[in-house]
Write a protein that holds these residues in place. Sequence first.
Motif, mmCIF file in Angstrom:
data_model
loop_
_atom_site.group_PDB
_atom_site.id
_atom_site.type_symbol
_atom_site.label_atom_id
_atom_site.label_comp_id
_atom_site.label_asym_id
_atom_site.label_seq_id
_atom_site.Cartn_x
_atom_site.Cartn_y
_atom_site.Cartn_z
ATOM 1 N N UNK A 152 0.830 -1.129 -0.129
ATOM 2 C CA UNK A 152 0.124 -0.048 -0.131
ATOM 3 C C UNK A 152 0.718 1.472 -0.097
ATOM 4 N N UNK A 153 2.244 1.186 0.354
ATOM 5 C CA UNK A 153 3.096 2.267 0.078
ATOM 6 C C UNK A 153 3.184 2.938 -1.255
ATOM 7 N N UNK A 154 2.765 1.980 -2.161
ATOM 8 C CA UNK A 154 2.906 2.417 -3.517
ATOM 9 C C UNK A 154 1.609 2.626 -4.150
ATOM 10 N N UNK A 155 1.407 3.837 -4.860
ATOM 11 C CA UNK A 155 0.069 4.367 -5.223
ATOM 12 C C UNK A 155 -0.679 3.403 -6.258
ATOM 13 N N UNK A 156 0.141 2.744 -6.882
ATOM 14 C CA UNK A 156 -0.464 1.716 -7.975
ATOM 15 C C UNK A 156 -0.819 0.449 -7.362
ATOM 16 N N UNK A 157 -0.719 0.438 -5.990
ATOM 17 C CA UNK A 157 -1.168 -0.939 -5.323
ATOM 18 C C UNK A 157 -2.201 -0.814 -4.289
ATOM 19 N N UNK A 158 -2.540 0.601 -3.923
ATOM 20 C CA UNK A 158 -3.459 0.851 -2.888
ATOM 21 C C UNK A 158 -4.835 0.373 -3.586
ATOM 22 N N UNK A 159 -5.487 -0.292 -2.389
ATOM 23 C CA UNK A 159 -6.976 -0.889 -2.712
ATOM 24 C C UNK A 159 -7.932 -0.147 -1.922
ATOM 25 N N UNK A 160 -8.914 0.561 -2.737
ATOM 26 C CA UNK A 160 -9.923 1.245 -1.934
ATOM 27 C C UNK A 160 -11.135 1.292 -2.768
ATOM 28 N N UNK A 161 -12.305 0.846 -2.044
ATOM 29 C CA UNK A 161 -13.622 0.699 -2.739
ATOM 30 C C UNK A 161 -14.712 1.057 -1.897
ATOM 31 N N UNK A 162 -15.866 0.743 -2.540
ATOM 32 C CA UNK A 162 -17.131 1.082 -2.041
ATOM 33 C C UNK A 162 -17.938 -0.252 -2.371
ATOM 34 N N UNK A 163 -18.549 -0.959 -1.172
ATOM 35 C CA UNK A 163 -19.466 -2.030 -1.168
ATOM 36 C C UNK A 163 -20.667 -1.724 -0.282
ATOM 37 N N UNK A 164 -21.927 -2.075 -1.143
ATOM 38 C CA UNK A 164 -23.205 -1.935 -0.569
ATOM 39 C C UNK A 164 -23.581 -3.160 0.012
ATOM 40 N N UNK A 165 -23.525 -3.439 1.238
ATOM 41 C CA UNK A 165 -24.109 -4.714 1.848
ATOM 42 C C UNK A 165 -25.413 -5.117 1.677
ATOM 43 N N UNK A 166 -25.649 -6.176 0.902
ATOM 44 C CA UNK A 166 -27.312 -6.349 0.702
ATOM 45 C C UNK A 166 -28.140 -6.436 1.878
ATOM 46 N N UNK A 167 -27.492 -6.630 3.184
ATOM 47 C CA UNK A 167 -28.256 -6.568 4.345
ATOM 48 C C UNK A 167 -27.834 -5.516 5.415
ATOM 49 N N UNK A 168 -26.937 -4.628 4.865
ATOM 50 C CA UNK A 168 -26.690 -3.472 5.767
ATOM 51 C C UNK A 168 -25.636 -3.804 6.683
ATOM 52 N N UNK A 169 -25.229 -3.281 7.729
ATOM 53 C CA UNK A 169 -24.221 -3.435 8.655
ATOM 54 C C UNK A 169 -24.789 -3.576 10.083
ATOM 55 N N UNK A 170 -26.271 -3.403 10.101
ATOM 56 C CA UNK A 170 -26.920 -3.408 11.336
ATOM 57 C C UNK A 170 -26.821 -2.277 12.407
ATOM 58 N N UNK A 171 -25.845 -1.222 11.902
ATOM 59 C CA UNK A 171 -25.542 -0.238 12.702
ATOM 60 C C UNK A 171 -26.257 1.082 12.386
ATOM 61 N N UNK A 172 -26.651 2.026 13.256
ATOM 62 C CA UNK A 172 -27.270 3.197 12.951
ATOM 63 C C UNK A 172 -26.186 4.179 12.566
ATOM 64 N N UNK A 173 -26.251 4.509 11.336
ATOM 65 C CA UNK A 173 -25.161 5.298 10.960
ATOM 66 C C UNK A 173 -25.738 6.896 11.025
ATOM 67 N N UNK A 174 -24.825 7.558 11.530
ATOM 68 C CA UNK A 174 -25.507 9.153 11.776
ATOM 69 C C UNK A 174 -24.468 9.838 10.497
ATOM 70 N N UNK A 175 -25.434 10.563 9.848
ATOM 71 C CA UNK A 175 -24.821 11.155 8.772
ATOM 72 C C UNK A 175 -25.040 12.671 8.758
ATOM 73 N N UNK A 176 -23.972 13.559 8.680
ATOM 74 C CA UNK A 176 -24.060 14.933 8.578
ATOM 75 C C UNK A 176 -23.757 15.102 6.968
ATOM 76 N N UNK A 177 -24.699 16.066 6.527
ATOM 77 C CA UNK A 177 -24.796 16.767 5.215
ATOM 78 C C UNK A 177 -24.202 18.161 5.392
ATOM 79 N N UNK A 178 -23.062 18.450 4.837
ATOM 80 C CA UNK A 178 -22.580 19.589 4.862
ATOM 81 C C UNK A 178 -22.950 20.217 3.566
#
Length: 232
Positions: free
Chosen positions: A52-78
């Motif tokens: 991960x120290x090399x920019x071309x090997x950084x792994x970052x992404x987004x996943x939409x869990x089909x059943x959610x996390x079960x947590x209450x997510x507090x969202x701030x919209x600026x």
Amino acid sequence: MAKLTKNQKKAHAKIEAGKAYTLKDAAALVKEITTTKFDASVDIDVSLGVDPRKANQMVRGIATLPHGTGKTVRVLALVTPDKEEEARAAGADFVGLDEYVAKIEGGWTDVDIIITTPACMAKVGKLGRVLGPRNLMPNPKSGTVTNDVGKAVTEVKAGKIDFKVDKTGIIHASIGKVSFPADKIYENAMEIIQVIAKLKPSAAKGTYFKSIHVSSTMSPGIAIETKSVAGI
């Protein structure tokens, strides 16, 4: 080394030493070995063969869990006033701009996700010193800097998570609660694993998925047989 409690000993006894489990079996076993009196979180740790120290090997992404996390997510919209109603209608817990920028500058960070628009980044960008260390800084790559504020809030509330590999090459993510049925834990785990598989950097050589472990709050980790996971 700290002594194990009676419940911890029972949990360890249920995990066969040196054995790697199928993901389906692990999803069921993690429920059996959890002894907390509260609804513990279920987490997945994926160790990748990347630098991960090399920019071309950084792994970052987004996943939409089909059943959610079960947590209450507090969202701030600026957001600017013209976007406030859209954010509130989508379920944002806190909505505003200047007053919340001032609160954050004063040290307030009692939220889980911050969503903003490109037009507001001039003000939000100055909060990096406070938000950066807490992994709260909005980022276009994670979908938290967008003009479609309503959609972004709705997705986050529904179970969309942002993940990235840490400096040791491991991705840590919450994939549900122990109260979830085993099949839902399994399906959430499969979703994030398959997203990670698609993000394999072309510069990464050798074994990509080095190891996968599933655990719950305060439980031992369960090793997953990576060959048993389809699509990786």
